[in-house]
Design an enzyme around this catalytic site. Structure first.
Site, short mmCIF file in Angstrom:
data_model
loop_
_atom_site.label_atom_id
_atom_site.label_comp_id
_atom_site.label_asym_id
_atom_site.label_seq_id
_atom_site.Cartn_x
_atom_site.Cartn_y
_atom_site.Cartn_z
N MET A 15 1.13 -1.34 -0.02
CA MET A 15 0.45 0.26 -0.19
C MET A 15 0.99 1.14 0.07
O MET A 15 2.43 1.13 0.87
CB MET A 15 -0.21 -0.15 0.79
CG MET A 15 -1.69 -1.16 1.33
SD MET A 15 -2.99 -0.83 -0.02
CE MET A 15 -4.25 0.47 0.49
N CYS A 96 -3.10 -9.17 4.83
CA CYS A 96 -3.20 -7.53 5.44
C CYS A 96 -4.17 -7.43 7.19
O CYS A 96 -5.13 -7.58 6.93
CB CYS A 96 -4.28 -7.25 4.60
SG CYS A 96 -3.88 -5.45 4.96
N LYS A 135 -2.88 -14.88 -1.52
CA LYS A 135 -2.12 -14.38 -0.68
C LYS A 135 -2.28 -14.23 0.61
O LYS A 135 -3.22 -14.00 1.23
CB LYS A 135 -1.44 -13.34 -0.91
CG LYS A 135 -0.19 -13.06 0.05
CD LYS A 135 0.22 -11.72 -0.89
CE LYS A 135 1.75 -11.25 -0.50
NZ LYS A 135 1.56 -10.90 1.27
N HIS A 167 2.69 -15.86 3.38
CA HIS A 167 3.64 -14.38 4.05
C HIS A 167 4.17 -15.59 5.23
O HIS A 167 3.04 -15.69 6.46
CB HIS A 167 3.09 -13.89 4.46
CG HIS A 167 4.26 -12.83 5.15
ND1 HIS A 167 3.82 -10.96 5.06
CD2 HIS A 167 4.65 -12.26 5.95
CE1 HIS A 167 4.84 -10.57 6.39
NE2 HIS A 167 5.69 -11.24 7.05
N ASN A 207 7.14 -15.76 0.82
CA ASN A 207 6.72 -14.30 1.17
C ASN A 207 7.30 -13.96 3.05
O ASN A 207 6.89 -14.50 3.70
CB ASN A 207 5.96 -13.45 0.96
CG ASN A 207 5.82 -12.00 1.13
OD1 ASN A 207 4.67 -11.20 1.73
ND2 ASN A 207 6.73 -10.83 0.93
N GLY A 208 7.95 -12.81 3.35
CA GLY A 208 8.24 -12.28 4.52
C GLY A 208 9.78 -12.14 4.58
O GLY A 208 10.91 -13.47 4.98
N GLY A 209 10.22 -11.37 4.64
CA GLY A 209 12.07 -11.16 5.24
C GLY A 209 13.38 -11.12 4.06
O GLY A 209 14.43 -11.78 4.48
N ARG A 230 9.29 -5.20 0.56
CA ARG A 230 10.88 -3.78 0.77
C ARG A 230 12.16 -4.25 -0.06
O ARG A 230 12.22 -2.45 0.20
CB ARG A 230 10.40 -3.78 2.41
CG ARG A 230 9.58 -3.01 3.75
CD ARG A 230 9.32 -3.25 4.52
NE ARG A 230 9.64 -4.63 5.27
CZ ARG A 230 9.74 -4.83 6.69
NH1 ARG A 230 9.25 -3.97 6.93
NH2 ARG A 230 8.83 -5.77 6.71
#
Length: 335
Positions: A15, A96, A135, A167, A207-209, A230
């Protein structure tokens, strides 16, 4: 190319970050990475300015839209609209953790309602010919991740989901903020590996880190795909390694500066159409992390690109502050 292959590397829906300009820029760095929109609610698609909300450039393909909702009929109609607009995939958000999303009864709270998620997926797959994916998290709050993830996965696969993106963290809907939910719950990559081992025929992404393309390659020994978030946004130069390392193909550019040169025509076209310069360059602030002149580059854009009427000259001035390999330019600015 099968779904097992196309999802080898994707950039997470984020987002306020992965808007159409961000995606167009990421495409200048990788032809193969699958790109995702920010989450769009069914209400926005059905009753909002969809021409603006769902707009994307042809250069973004392959690009997926992520929908948020929990009403099967509304999701089916929204999915049909998105598919008709040319999206390559429709993804359902079951991960989310924000309060606003919970109040709308979608996102991570749907981990507690696998049968409803299955109904949503069944309605979406019946409405569109493009892949429908999900997801999710490994669980929420006090759920046992072993049981919770299996129940959700079984429900959506039985309903026709084409792929799962997991995730590898729980979402704590009580007690943690959305920001904290991105980092505080511990990562459990092994749980996602076990899901893949149990569902060998289903494309499963993790997904994740995940902070680099090299670490993504390690995860691909256990799952079909890796979604990075990110790291791809804050250090977009990493995406230059996606095509050669993960797909065995040349990248669209060999250097960051070459990628920028390929992106300039897009920027010029958008500026001519009335778009603001900062709306595009804000996604490029992390391009030169650790390079001499990077701080001056960011400062120049932060102060000049936000001004009304700022044009490409502001961007080229900022680029001139960054030292290119083998060049003496910008040494003073980097000091």
């Amino acid at each position: 190319m099968t779904l097992h292959q196309v999802h080898r590397l994707s950039v997470a829906p984020m987002m306020d970050w992965t808007d159409r300009h961000c995606r167009a820029f990421h495409r200048a760095l990788s032809r193969r990475a699958r790109l995702y929109t920010e989450m769009v609610t069914t209400g926005a698609v059905l009753r909002g300015d969809r021409a603006r909300i769902l707009r994307f450039d042809a250069c973004e393909h392959p690009v997926a839209v992520q929908l948020g909702g929990s009403d099967p009929a509304a999701l089916a109609e929204a999915a049909r609209i998105c598919a008709d607009m040319g999206y390559d995939e429709v993804n359902l958000n079951v991960g989310c953790p924000s309060d606003r999303v919970q109040e709308g009864r979608f996102g991570a709270c749907l981990m507690a309602e696998p049968a409803l998620v299955g109904d949503c997926v069944a309605a979406m797959t019946a409405a569109v010919a493009v892949p429908v994916t999900v997801k999710c998290r490994i669980g929420i709050d006090d759920q046992d991740p072993e049981a919770a993830l299996d129940m959700l996965a079984d429900a959506v696969v039985a309903a026709g989901a084409d792929a799962l993106i997991v995730h590898a963290r729980k979402a704590w809907l009580q007690g943690l903020s959305p920001r904290e939910n991105r980092d505080v719950p511990p990562l459990d990559y092994g749980r996602v590996y076990r899901l893949k081992a149990r569902l060998p025929a289903v494309p499963v992404s993790i997904n994740g880190g995940i902070a680099s393309i090299e670490s993504a390659a390690e995860h691909l020994k256990h799952v079909d795909g890796v979604m990075i978030g990110r790291a791809a946004y804050q250090e977009p130069w990493r995406l230059l390694a996606v095509d050669p390392l993960l797909f065995g193909e040349p990248a669209p550019a060999t250097t960051v500066h070459e990628a920028i040169e390929g992106f300039i025509p897009y920027m010029a076209r958008e500026l001519a159409a009335g778009e603001r310069l900062y709306a595009m360059v804000r996604h490029m602030l992390g391009l030169f992390h650790g390079v001499p002149g990077a701080r001056a580059y960011r400062r120049h854009l932060a102060t000049r690109a936000v001004k009304p009427g700022a044009g490409l000259d502001v961007f080229t001035e900022a680029l001139a502050l960054v030292r290119r390999p083998g060049s003496a330019a910008a040494d003073d600015a980097a000091a």
